[in-house]
Scaffold this motif. Structure first.
Motif, PDB file in Angstrom:
ATOM      1  N   HIS A 105       0.866  -1.175   0.000  1.00  0.00           N
ATOM      2  CA  HIS A 105       0.000   0.000   0.000  1.00  0.00           C
ATOM      3  C   HIS A 105       0.903   1.225   0.000  1.00  0.00           C
ATOM      4  N   PRO A 106       0.564   2.258  -0.779  1.00  0.00           N
ATOM      5  CA  PRO A 106       1.469   3.426  -0.882  1.00  0.00           C
ATOM      6  C   PRO A 106       1.695   4.179   0.411  1.00  0.00           C
ATOM      7  N   ARG A 107       0.851   4.006   1.415  1.00  0.00           N
ATOM      8  CA  ARG A 107       1.034   4.702   2.680  1.00  0.00           C
ATOM      9  C   ARG A 107       1.879   3.902   3.672  1.00  0.00           C
ATOM     10  N   LEU A 108       2.251   2.680   3.307  1.00  0.00           N
ATOM     11  CA  LEU A 108       2.986   1.818   4.225  1.00  0.00           C
ATOM     12  C   LEU A 108       4.424   1.627   3.769  1.00  0.00           C
ATOM     13  N   PHE A 109       5.357   1.620   4.735  1.00  0.00           N
ATOM     14  CA  PHE A 109       6.754   1.333   4.443  1.00  0.00           C
ATOM     15  C   PHE A 109       7.008  -0.166   4.353  1.00  0.00           C
ATOM     16  N   TRP A 110       6.030  -0.970   4.732  1.00  0.00           N
ATOM     17  CA  TRP A 110       6.198  -2.404   4.865  1.00  0.00           C
ATOM     18  C   TRP A 110       5.300  -3.136   3.876  1.00  0.00           C
ATOM     19  N   THR A 111       5.714  -4.330   3.510  1.00  0.00           N
ATOM     20  CA  THR A 111       4.839  -5.209   2.739  1.00  0.00           C
ATOM     21  C   THR A 111       4.162  -6.183   3.708  1.00  0.00           C
ATOM     22  N   ILE A 112       3.062  -6.749   3.271  1.00  0.00           N
ATOM     23  CA  ILE A 112       2.329  -7.738   4.063  1.00  0.00           C
ATOM     24  C   ILE A 112       2.435  -9.071   3.342  1.00  0.00           C
ATOM     25  N   THR A 113       3.107 -10.025   3.955  1.00  0.00           N
ATOM     26  CA  THR A 113       3.256 -11.350   3.361  1.00  0.00           C
ATOM     27  C   THR A 113       2.154 -12.260   3.876  1.00  0.00           C
ATOM     28  N   VAL A 114       1.438 -12.859   2.964  1.00  0.00           N
ATOM     29  CA  VAL A 114       0.340 -13.770   3.307  1.00  0.00           C
ATOM     30  C   VAL A 114       0.797 -15.195   3.060  1.00  0.00           C
ATOM     31  N   GLU A 115       0.739 -16.017   4.092  1.00  0.00           N
ATOM     32  CA  GLU A 115       1.128 -17.420   3.978  1.00  0.00           C
ATOM     33  C   GLU A 115       0.016 -18.302   4.516  1.00  0.00           C
ATOM     34  N   PRO A 116      -0.007 -19.567   4.126  1.00  0.00           N
ATOM     35  CA  PRO A 116      -1.066 -20.478   4.614  1.00  0.00           C
ATOM     36  C   PRO A 116      -1.012 -20.649   6.122  1.00  0.00           C
ATOM     37  N   SER A 117      -2.167 -20.799   6.728  1.00  0.00           N
ATOM     38  CA  SER A 117      -2.248 -21.059   8.161  1.00  0.00           C
ATOM     39  C   SER A 117      -2.555 -22.523   8.413  1.00  0.00           C
ATOM     40  N   ASP A 118      -2.378 -22.952   9.661  1.00  0.00           N
ATOM     41  CA  ASP A 118      -2.726 -24.312  10.077  1.00  0.00           C
ATOM     42  C   ASP A 118      -2.030 -25.378   9.244  1.00  0.00           C
TER      43      ASP A 118
END
Length: 211
Positions: A105-118
């Motif tokens: 997101h352009p307002r965030l300095f960080w990326t969000i990594t989505v990985e499988p749960s369980d």
């Protein structure tokens, strides 16, 4: 004088990812059929042939998203805009399925990594929502705040104050305030999930659209 005096930063706090409460939708009709990837794609065209297609639940669909999701709140508060059953959360987030996604997101300095749960092998719809909430709950530092322009700092400060003021009583407000600025505050007032769109970065990157 820096406007950072108006916000609080948690000191020496190690973030531990805490699983979000399970998403819950009750008493929904079962008329929403299973996702058929070749036909359910709602115009979220990938940038290349190698880019996966998003599940309709996640794709940006204009001014009316398929879910009501305030990213400042636990995912148990998500509510569907349409007759979508609970089981849709267990469907794969993309076609073809992928073992991870990266959100920006352009307002965030960080990326969000989505990985499988369980212990799963593929990213599910619920994993995307849970990853957004968990990542945005992480603490932000004074250094990161100081990188912002003064106008954005004012927006972030306002978002921080609004977030802890929403707590139900004075004690919980004080506790939430003491935890300091969080990544979600960098979004300012843009906290409503609208969907994901393909990113120019690469085929497995998606931009988080908020309003």
């Amino acid at each position: 004088m820096s406007s950072s005096r108006h916000v609080r930063f948690a000191e020496n706090v190690a973030y531990t990812a805490t699983p979000s409460p399970s998403y819950s939708v009750s008493s929904l009709p079962s008329s929403y059929g299973p996702w058929t990837p070749p036909n359910a794609f709602n115009g979220n065209m990938p940038l290349s042939a190698s880019a996966p297609m998003l599940h309709p639940m996640l794709g940006f669909a204009g001014p009316e998203p398929n879910v009501v999701f305030d990213v400042t709140l636990p995912t148990i508060n998500i509510r569907p805009m349409k007759n979508i059953p609970h089981s849709v959360l267990m469907e794969e987030a993309t076609f073809p399925r992928v073992p991870s996604l990266v959100l920006t997101h352009p307002r965030l300095f960080w990326t969000i990594t989505v990985e499988p749960s369980d212990g799963g092998n593929w990213v599910l719809v619920r994993d995307v929502f849970n990853a957004i909430y968990a990542s945005l709950r992480q603490q932000a530092s004074a250094g990161e705040y100081d990188r912002l322009g003064s106008d954005v700092q004012r927006q972030v400060t306002k978002a921080f104050s609004k977030r802890y003021a929403r707590m139900p009583n004075a004690q919980s407000q004080t506790l939430e305030k003491s935890k300091g600025l969080k990544r979600v505050d960098f979004l300012g007032s843009m906290v409503t999930f609208m969907g994901l769109t393909p990113s120019q970065i690469g085929p497995n990157y998606w931009e988080l659209v908020l309003a």
